[in-house]
Design an enzyme around this catalytic site. Structure first.
Site, short mmCIF file in Angstrom:
data_model
loop_
_atom_site.label_atom_id
_atom_site.label_comp_id
_atom_site.label_asym_id
_atom_site.label_seq_id
_atom_site.Cartn_x
_atom_site.Cartn_y
_atom_site.Cartn_z
N GLU A 118 -7.79 -28.89 -32.54
CA GLU A 118 -8.18 -28.13 -31.35
C GLU A 118 -9.40 -27.25 -31.64
OE1 GLU A 118 -6.32 -24.23 -29.26
OE2 GLU A 118 -4.93 -25.93 -29.45
N ASN A 135 -3.54 -27.75 -34.08
CA ASN A 135 -4.38 -26.59 -33.77
C ASN A 135 -5.72 -26.66 -34.49
OD1 ASN A 135 -2.08 -25.78 -32.43
ND2 ASN A 135 -2.21 -23.68 -33.09
N LYS A 165 2.04 -29.32 -36.01
CA LYS A 165 1.49 -28.39 -35.01
C LYS A 165 0.27 -27.66 -35.58
CE LYS A 165 1.32 -25.76 -31.30
NZ LYS A 165 0.58 -24.54 -31.64
N SER A 215 3.06 -26.93 -28.03
CA SER A 215 1.68 -26.78 -27.57
C SER A 215 1.62 -26.98 -26.07
CB SER A 215 0.77 -27.81 -28.25
OG SER A 215 -0.55 -27.70 -27.74
#
Length: 470
Positions: free
Chosen positions: A190, A187, A183, A128
């Site tokens: 995010e 996200n 990950k 990232s």
């Protein structure tokens, strides 16, 4: 002289990672399907550097020190399987394949198991930080075959971002698909983080009539306090960016959001595991709703209303919105860690949640001030069920709660949609409720489908059925 690592895929992320590796003393062999891209890269940004261009996979593999380390920076999906299939005849037992793309964790788990059976050590490394992070230091979340870690650790930690304390934002996550799973959740968080910022922007812009200079100043101020984060920082910058003609770039951008699927993956995974990832789910749906531009325009005519009225006390709304934003960000992280906890137990990954929080302190998109507080929460209690049960976050939410409720009330009153801020509050109110109306729900299920129910005056796990129509 042999190369330390080979990298396949010279799009911008791949090129920047190669330059990052070379800058940290590594000799890198590179290959790209389109040969002209390799040539352009080696004549341009890579000119004069310890970077070896190759014209075939066999040539790439032949340049590498053993155990050979081959990193893939290509589009997730079938392309990864195709490259691995071509690589396999060229590799020997103990060689390492690293997938640094945005692969879905079930694919990573499958590849790990398939390559393990052939003696190849597979690593799925979530990365990232975007193009800038790849060049100057991303957050890296490696998982896969544990035997690979001693071999890949030196170069992955060398190219990773550094925390303020100088520690690399790269540490082993777990076996199999664990790295890409973390990950994926990153996200998802995010998605939620971005959406709550957008909702606060919309409320302040329409409800408090704030101009872009005022919004820039406010977000810059917020970035000096508890809301300090990369996304708040860049949002402040966005409010000032102008075209050459002096007009604001933001006002010219079409309000239709794109997505690459990782937020959706997170939501689907949460549904499969029965984890109430409500804020992140709403963030995905908000992007879906934004894509219905023509229908929204038609609906705006059918349900025409006067412009949103000004909030009764604009300054009070600004302060409340800051509290709501902070509280919702905490919920976004809390839900993400709840999901990882459930997955860790189901897959026996033994994820170290405090360490994961530290991986995100620098280099990545969701880096923020309170990640250190998350680390502290798991240091106090490694078996913590939720961040909301930690004393620090309990105090923070309690303090922000009045402003959070005020913000939602104002949004409803003004007709401004706040799906993530609202769903986060609903989740919180449900989570803190010792009693929920699911007793009625269970009665309904038993009435129409004889699905049975448990009783509060009987031991858990004992089920009953009532003949409701007699």
């Amino acid at each position: 002289m042999k190369a330390d690592v080979g990298l396949i895929g010279l799009a911008v992320m791949g090129q920047n990672l190669v330059l990052n590796m070379e800058e940290h003393g590594m000799r890198v062999a590179v290959f790209n399907r389109t040969e002209s891209r390799t040539e352009e890269f080696c004549r341009g940004p890579a000119a004069g550097k310890k970077i070896i261009p190759t014209k075939s996979l066999s040539e790439l593999v032949s340049t590498l020190e053993r155990p050979r380390k081959v990193m893939l920076m290509i589009q997730a999906g079938p392309a990864v399987d195709a490259i691995i299939e071509e690589l396999l005849p060229l590799l020997a037992s103990g060689d390492i394949v690293i997938d640094g793309g945005n692969s879905h964790f079930p694919d990573t788990q499958r590849r790990y198991e398939e390559l393990k059976a052939k003696g190849i050590l597979f690593v799925g490394a979530g990365i990232s930080g975007g193009e800038e992070g790849a060049r100057h230091g991303p957050s890296i979340m490696p998982g896969g075959h544990p035997d690979a870690w001693p071999h890949v650790r030196p170069f992955l930690q060398a190219i990773a971002a550094r925390s303020d304390e100088g520690e690399p934002c790269c540490e082993w996550v777990g076996e199999g698909g664990a790295g890409h799973y973390v990950k994926m959740v990153h996200n998802g968080i995010e998605y939620g983080d971005i959406q709550v910022i957008c909702e606060v922007f919309d409320l302040l812009r329409r409800g408090a009539r704030m101009g872009f200079d005022a919004l820039h100043a406010l977000f810059k101020k917020w970035n000096e306090g508890v809301l300090e984060s990369y996304l708040i920082e860049i949002t402040a910058d966005i409010f000032q960016k102008r075209d050459p003609d002096g007009s604001l770039v933001l006002e010219k951008i079409l309000d239709v959001a794109g997505q690459k699927g990782t937020g959706k993956w997170t939501g689907i995974d949460a549904l499969d595991r029965g984890v109430p990832l409500t804020l992140i789910g709403e963030a995905v749906f908000a992007r879906c709703l934004s894509s219905m531009k023509e229908e929204r325009q038609e609906a705006s005519r059918l349900y025409a209303a006067s412009p949103s009225p000004l909030a009764e006390n604009s300054q009070a709304l600004v302060e409340a919105a800051g509290q709501a934003l902070y509280a919702a960000k905490i919920i976004s992280y809390a839900q993400g860690f709840m999901l990882m906890k459930t997955a860790s137990e189901e897959h026996q990954w033994n994820l170290q949640f405090g360490s994961i929080a530290l991986l995100w302190r620098a280099g990545c998109i969701i880096r923020s001030r309170f990640l250190g507080r998350i680390k502290g929460a798991f240091m106090r209690n490694s078996k913590l069920g939720s961040l909301l049960l930690d004393p620090f976050f309990q105090q923070e939410i309690t303090t922000a709660l009045p402003g959070w409720r005020t913000t939602i009330r104002e949004g409803v009153s003004l007709g401004i949609p706040l799906p993530c801020l609202s769903s986060a509050l609903a989740f919180f109110d449900g989570y803190r409720s010792a009693s929920l109306p699911a007793n009625l729900l269970q009665a309904q299920r038993d009435y129409f489908g004889a699905h049975t129910y448990e009783r509060i005056d009987q031991p858990r796990g004992k089920f009953f059925h009532t003949n409701w129509i007699q």
